[in-house]
Each structure stands twice: as structure tokens, then as C-alpha cells.
Design an enzyme around this catalytic site. Structure first.
Site: not given
Ligand code: SIN
Length: 542
Positions: A343, A378
Site C-alpha cells: 500500500h 506510517r
Molecule cells: C485508508 O483509507 O485506509 C487508507 C488511508 C491511508 O492509507 O492513510
């Protein structure tokens, strides 16, 4: 001045690149190159939102504390404070530009605060579950209409152009850029070169990122000699939709923030043993899901929000609801099948607190940069915030540095194109290389690593990378070749960084080194390229 000369050259049109460009355009001419349409970015897909300590029960110190806790000892306090402190101001600026954030029912003048894992308070400013899209639309419209900004869509930068100054030091002065529609490669020159190219999720087989997330800026900066840091910390989002027809669709963490729970097929809570339950840190949730899938042999787990009122679900998560419904899944009645997927890249090109890389003239903002904010993991929704704050600071740094920098010579260097002409039918090898890298990165350098797996990945990468470089030297470049070359660089940096961190911390988990070792490893992993490979233009008189 040729249209390819400007004060600032920005690569990338996500939140970092566009917010930088809009502010820099108040001081000079800005060229932006976008590899696809200006709106085809990772920002556009961001669902959750922007973290900012603006709730009644919140304080900046609490946001700092949560960010440091999530970073597992590696976040830089100075960066964390800078980014967090500027949060409310950045939200106000976006509101003034016209971003339609969701507003609190009790006070329609104030943004509604969402909740995500690792945050001790509700502090996610959002536009339902389409925050990125709302921001992207407003910023892109403004940039495309700005008289001082030119956006070159379907243009892909492939390498930086450096000059050596009288002192012998290299400096970034531009980039070679492929026009994807004509196939021509041209030189773009500027006094400040800004990488805002986003992340590199496509280095893994499964990712929430769009196809363009191929680490282009990171690879270009690295080849040119800029330092990279913390590349072992790849964040796997715990909840990517598991569906054969839609492999990269994110199910926002905000779903768990509003009460969604992770369960097995039998209905057992996946996070049952964690004190923070479904709102534990992202690394912990992803590892728990991975362990559950390995234990049971199931291909996925489930995210269940059916206990909430269907109208609330449809109104708060319209994008997720409608996308799933289009695939035959009614999330108001059925749990959502989910798996972890790559991600976010927490590492990147190392920058100072003003977004300067180690290479003069080169700045990095957004996911391509390693600012020290995220550390080893993060905190959710801190990245759009980081992009806004660091872009804002980069404008000041670039303008100050440009005042002092020598004019680029802009020598009309010619891209050594032609070579052997078009790649022959073996071009299919490039597709194979791409598939191979993504697969072995997923299998050997994913959520769970070991010394043996990293050695296997490294050996395979060496072979594939040699093939790719040979292709690159011999044949005309196209977008596929440029991207796979970049993916290979990113994979190399991840593997090397992971191999050097002989402990487990945050997003890096090693079977051979399962404990955290603060004595030896409470520090960033910084990689230096001993043989920068790009030096295409020489300043006169040197
Ligand atoms: C999410 O909406 O879960 C992603 C938000 C992010 O990755 O900061």
C-alpha cells in the site's frame, strides 16, 4: 524561452506535485510532467483522509505522540512536529480552494472527524470515502487553468539530467522525458527539479496502488546519486478487497474506525488477542491477518460492518458500498472478503526538513521521499498531510536555493536514442521480467521475511536486472521498459535494506531476527549509490 525550460520542473500530479506547483507558480514558471492523465494518481484513490488534530478533544501533542508510537522508534521528532503542527493550516487552505470535506452534523462549519487505527482521537478530515478524489479534482482544475503552469500529460520522465559546476559537484538541472504519444525523448530543464512521483506498490504482486505506482522518481533519484532511506518499511494495508474481478480495491481503515470488525469465516475475531482490537497499528493488523490465513489455509478473512445501520453505511462509504455492490456484494448485509496488499512505501529518497535530497537542485515530496515522519510504520492518513506540508516547505527551499544556484547551461544534449531501433519480438521478456519481480517480491520480501528468502530474491533480481539493463542500453525506450527498469531498482533497494536490518521493527518482520534491537538498529537504513550512472550534460568551462 523554450516551453521545456522553466523555473521548476515537477514530476507527478498527485497532491504533493500539484500543491507544490500551485504555490511555486506564484513565483515563477512551472512545468509538470504526468505519465498519464493529470488525475490518474494514487492520491485520487485515497479513501481515508488527512490527519489533523482539529477535534474538540484533540491536541497537537497527542497527534505527535501517536505518530511517534506508530513509527516504532524511528520517526524524527523534528519532522513529526513540523508536519503535525501545520495540519490545521493545510486543511484550511484546502477548504479555501474549495475541497468539499464532510462537515460535522453538530457544527456544519467544522469538518467531521473520522477515526482510523493507531489514532487515540478522531482526527481524520475526509470527504466521505473519496477524500483523495475530492482533493485531486480541485488541485488539478486549478493547476490546469493556471497561466504559469504547463501540464504535459502522457509524458514520462526517465532519467535526471545533471551538470557539474565549477566546484566539480553534480547538480540536477532537468530530466529526460518520453512523450508517450510520439515516442520522442526530450530534455526538460529547470533550476529546481522536484520529484513527486508517488510510491512503488507495483513492485508487489498484490497492491492497492494504481498501475502507475512504479517508483519512477525514486529510481531516477537513486541512479543520479541521491541517497535513499528506510526502503525495507513497505506498508501492507490490512484490508484490500479479495475479489477476482477487482484485485486492487482498498477497503478503507475508516470502516474499522466506524465499528467494522475483522473475522474469520467462522465468525471468530481476528484481533481477539490484541488490546487495541481492530484499531491496532496497521503492521500488527496485517501480520495478524497473514497469520490467520496461514493457520487456517483460508484465502482471505472478512471485514464485517453489517451491524451498522444500512443508511449510515451507504452515506459514509458510498464508494466502497457502490463498488462492492457492482461486484454483487452488499456490504450492508454481508461481510467483505479482504487480504493485505502492498500500500505505501515509508522509505524513499532521503530529504531534510525542507524537502531537499542529498543531490543539489533535486527535491522530493510525497511518497517518493523519506522525511523521517513515518519511521518504521506510517500512521494512517498521515501521508496526504505530509505531502501538503513538505510541498509547502519545498517551495520556499527551491526558491531560496534557485536564487543562489548557477543558471543551468541547458546544453542541447541528444538522447542516445535509436540504438538498435525498436525492441524485437523478445520484448515479451520485459513483461516476464515484470511478472517475475512482482511475484518473488511478494513471496520472499513481503510481510514475513527471512535471511534465506532475501538471498533468493536478491539472486533472482540480479539476473532479471541484467536483462533489463541490456534491453535499456540496446533498444528504443518505451513506457513498459522504463517502468520495469524502475521497479527493478526499487526491488533492489528494498531487498538490500531488509537484509541489512537484522531485527524486527514496525513493517519489517524477519523470522531470523524476530526481536527489536534498539542497541544496534534504532537508526535509519541509509543507502548511498557508489556509482551514479547519469551525468549527461557538462557545464561550460569545466
Ligand atoms: C485508508 O483509507 O485506509 C487508507 C488511508 C491511508 O492509507 O492513510
Amino acid at each position: 524561452m523554450s516551453s521545456r525550460r522553466s523555473d521548476c520542473l515537477v514530476m507527478g500530479t498527485g497532491i504533493a506535485g500539484l500543491s507544490f506547483a500551485l504555490k511555486a507558480a506564484e513565483r515563477g514558471r512551472v512545468n509538470i510532467v504526468a505519465k498519464n492523465l493529470a488525475c490518474d494518481t494514487n492520491t485520487n484513490l485515497a479513501q481515508g483522509g488527512i490527519a489533523a488534530a482539529m477535534g474538540d478533544d484533540d491536541r497537537l501533542e497527542l497527534h505527535v505522540e501517536d505518530t511517534l508510537k506508530s513509527g516504532c522508534g524511528l520517526s524524527h521528532l523534528d519532522t513529526v512536529e513540523i508536519v503535525v503542527d501545520d495540519g490545521p493550516k493545510m486543511i484550511e487552505e484546502l477548504e479555501e480552494l474549495g475541497v468539499p470535506f464532510s462537515m460535522a452534523a453538530a457544527d456544519p462549519k467544522r469538518p467531521e472527524m473520522g477515526r482510523e487505527g493507531g489514532h487515540s482521537r478522531r482526527r481524520i478530515v475526509h470527504a466521505k470515502d473519496m477524500t483523495g478524489q475530492a482533493v485531486q479534482k480541485v488541485l488539478a482544475e486549478k493547476a490546469l487553468a493556471h497561466p504559469n503552469i504547463t501540464v504535459f500529460e502522457f509524458h514520462l520522465a526517465l532519467d535526471l539530467i545533471l551538470e557539474t559546476g565549477p566546484d566539480g559537484a553534480a547538480r540536477a538541472v532537468g530530466a529526460w522525458v518520453l512523450n508517450r504519444e510520439t515516442g520522442a525523448v526530450s530534455d526538460f530543464f529547470a533550476k529546481a527539479v522536484v520529484l513527486a512521483t508517488g510510491g512503488s506498490g507495483k513492485v508487489y504482486l498484490y497492491t492497492t496502488n494504481p498501475d502507475g505506482a512504479t517508483g519512477d522518481g525514486l529510481a531516477m533519484g537513486w541512479r543520479a546519486g541521491a541517497r535513499a532511506a528506510n526502503m525495507e518499511f513497505v506498508q501492507f494495508h490490512p484490508t484490500c478487497l479479495f475479489h477476482p474481478k477487482r484485485t486492487n480495491f482498498l477497503i478503507s481503515e475508516a470502516v474499522r474506525g466506524e465499528g467494522g470488525t475483522l473475522v474469520t469465516r467462522e465468525g471468530l475475531s481476528v484481533m481477539r488477542d490484541h488490546p487495541d482490537g481492530d484499531l491496532a497499528r496497521r503492521d500488527e493488523v496485517a501480520l495478524a491477518i497473514d497469520a490467520e490465513m496461514k493457520r487456517s489455509g483460508a484465502p482471505c478473512v472478512f471485514l464485517d460492518i453489517t451491524q451498522k445501520d444500512p443508511d449510515f453505511i451507504r452515506n459514509r462509504f458510498p464508494k466502497i458500498h457502490d463498488t462492492c455492490l457492482g461486484l454483487g456484494l452488499d456490504i450492508t448485509r454481508e461481510p467483505i472478503p479482504v487480504v493485505p496488499a502492498a500500500h505505501y512505501q515509508c522509505g524513499g529518497l532521503l530529504v531534510d526538513t525542507w524537502s531537499r535530497t542529498s543531490l543539489p537542485g533535486l527535491y522530493a515530496i510525497g511518497e517518493v521521499a523519506c522525511t523521517g515522519l513515518h519511521g518504521a510504520n506510517r500512521l494512517a492518513s498521515n501521508s496526504l498531510l505530509e505531502a501538503l506540508v513538505m510541498a509547502d516547505r519545498a517551495v520556499d527551499a527551491a526558491s531560496e536555493d534557485s536564487r543562489l544556484a548557477p543558471e543551468p547551461v541547458c546544453s542541447e544534449a541528444v538522447w542516445p536514442t535509436g540504438r538498435l531501433g525498436q525492441a524485437p519480438s523478445e520484448a515479451v521478456l520485459i513483461t516476464h521480467s515484470w511478472d517475475e519481480i512482482r511475484r518473488f517480491m511478494w513471496n520472499y520480501v513481503g510481510l514475513v521475511r527471512s535471511d534465506h528468502r532475501l538471498r533468493l530474491a536478491s539472486a533472482r533480481l540480479r539476473m532479471v536486472q541484467a536483462e533489463i539493463e541490456e534491453f535499456f542500453r540496446r533498444f528504443e525506450v518505451d513506457a513498459d521498459l522504463i517502468e520495469v527498469r524502475n521497479i527493478a531498482v526499487v526491488a533492489d533497494l528494498i531487498i538490500r535494506s531488509a537484509a541489512s536490518r537484522r531485527e524486527s521493527r514496525g513493517l519489517h518482520f524477519s523470522l531470523d531476527w524476530p526481536e527489536r534491537d534498539d542497541v544496534r538498529f534504532k537508526k535509519d537504513t541509509v543507502l548511498v549509490n557508489p556509482l551514479p550512472s547519469v551525468l549527461l550534460s557538462q557545464a561550460e568551462g569545466t
